[in-house]
Enzyme design. Structure first.
Site, PDB file in Angstrom:
ATOM      1  N   ARG A   1      19.497  85.792  14.879  1.00  0.00           N
ATOM      2  CA  ARG A   1      20.753  86.292  15.339  1.00  0.00           C
ATOM      3  C   ARG A   1      20.718  87.218  16.434  1.00  0.00           C
ATOM      4  NH1 ARG A   1      22.824  91.447  11.814  1.00  0.00           N
ATOM      5  NH2 ARG A   1      24.571  92.196  13.071  1.00  0.00           N
TER       6      ARG A   1
ATOM      7  N   HIS B   1      22.555  87.312  20.007  1.00  0.00           N
ATOM      8  CA  HIS B   1      23.245  88.638  20.495  1.00  0.00           C
ATOM      9  C   HIS B   1      22.463  88.889  21.908  1.00  0.00           C
ATOM     10  CE1 HIS B   1      24.834  90.171  16.757  1.00  0.00           C
ATOM     11  NE2 HIS B   1      25.166  89.205  16.562  1.00  0.00           N
TER      12      HIS B   1
ATOM     13  N   ASN C   1      23.926  95.598  16.128  1.00  0.00           N
ATOM     14  CA  ASN C   1      22.499  95.146  16.104  1.00  0.00           C
ATOM     15  C   ASN C   1      21.783  96.102  15.182  1.00  0.00           C
ATOM     16  OD1 ASN C   1      23.051  92.951  17.874  1.00  0.00           O
ATOM     17  ND2 ASN C   1      22.829  94.303  19.698  1.00  0.00           N
TER      18      ASN C   1
ATOM     19  N   HIS D   1      25.554  80.583  10.436  1.00  0.00           N
ATOM     20  CA  HIS D   1      25.719  81.621   9.372  1.00  0.00           C
ATOM     21  C   HIS D   1      25.464  81.206   8.154  1.00  0.00           C
ATOM     22  CE1 HIS D   1      29.163  83.525  12.088  1.00  0.00           C
ATOM     23  NE2 HIS D   1      27.905  83.775  12.239  1.00  0.00           N
TER      24      HIS D   1
END
Length: 317
Positions: free
Chosen positions: A60, A64, A92, A189
């Site tokens: 992740r 990001h 975050n 996910h």
């Protein structure tokens, strides 16, 4: 990999700061730091042996990072003075594995000082996180530079878990990513944990007609409402992204088909014939998913926008 979206700001960031695959190569460190990938892999492997949630966080973190100013390690910079950095922005806040990248950087610097960027280390670590979780391996291109700017406000350009499929496609297209790459990347996910805040609007006061999003399976909604209470909310309440949340498998796509996706954005993939067909394809073929995911990761991680090689991932030189 989600928060809110502002299309005008996104276009500015992508055009101004990001280029596709600029100066990247597979042999960048063959002479200058030949063991860099093995060094990073060991740090990630050791951290994962102590905390099984590390891989989801590293993956992740890489997403990001790449979706703001390109894969430039800007997410790793700490807030300083009056500037609030990306890592301290709402999307975050739950990332807890910065120490893994910082530790990998120290290990690499001890052998090859001032050679390997933090951005490259994060790209290696994300790949290793997927492999350790049972996912595919791919060759990571090398030569990213570290950025000197990190602004929490720019995380508003990340996709939102409330997006519909059209909004998702526009967001990914701004990064040069196709609908197939979008569906493949959302398969990430399958790993990790989702806080109630990312999906509670689907299960409480959805709209003036329905209290619960009608696209979610009723029995699943009832279970979620038992965890994510309308009142007396626990700050860290949430659920695993899927029942096998530490294994990189096809379960996330199966949950979408079963109307048990946590995010409205993931569930919306069934509203477009093209993305729906891809969800079914990946749900029924691990090989197809892994192949598409690896190709999409190579393309996404080629977004490049930095200027230097940091000595410490937390601070600009």
């Amino acid at each position: 990999m989600y928060i809110s979206m502002a299309f005008g700001a996104t276009i500015l960031i992508i055009v101004s700061y990001v280029s596709m695959g600029s100066a990247l190569s597979m042999n960048r460190y063959d002479v200058s730091c030949p063991n860099v990938e093995a060094i990073v892999a060991k740090v990630v492997r050791d951290a994962t042996s102590r905390d099984k949630t590390v891989p989801a966080t590293l993956l992740r973190m890489h997403f990001h990072d790449c979706f703001i100013r390109g894969c430039d390690g800007s997410i790793l910079l700490e807030s300083r003075g009056g500037n609030k950095a990306e890592r301290d922005a709402p999307p975050n806040k739950s990332l807890h594995a910065f120490y893994v990248i910082e530790g990998a950087k120290r290990a690499v610097e001890a052998v090859c000082p001032a050679v390997v960027s933090c951005a490259d280390i994060l790209a290696f670590a994300a790949r290793d996180a997927v492999v350790l979780s049972g996912g595919p391996r791919w060759d990571v291109s090398k030569g990213r530079k570290d950025g000197r700017t990190s602004k929490a406000s720019e995380t508003s350009t990340l996709p939102s878990p409330l997006f519909n499929v059209s909004q998702l496609e526009k967001s990914f297209a701004l990064r040069g990513l196709s609908p197939q790459e979008l569906v493949a990347l959302l398969g990430s996910h399958t790993l990790g944990f989702a806080h109630c805040s990312s999906f509670e609007k689907r299960i409480h006061n959805f709209n003036s007609t329905h209290d619960v999003d009608p696209t979610i399976r009723p029995s699943f909604a009832r279970a979620l409402r038992g965890v994510c209470l309308l009142k007396n909310k626990a700050p860290n309440a949430g659920v695993a992204m899927d029942p096998s949340s530490t294994t990189f498998d096809t379960n996330h796509y199966k949950l979408i088909l079963n109307r048990q996706a946590l995010f409205a954005s993931d569930q919306s993939l069934l509203t477009s014939p093209q993305t729906k067909a891809l969800v079914y394809k990946f749900a029924t073929s691990k090989r197809a998913f892994h192949t598409a995911f690896a190709k999409a990761m190579i393309k996404m991680s080629s977004l490049n926008g930095g200027q230097e090689i940091r000595k410490d991932c937390r601070f600009v030189n």
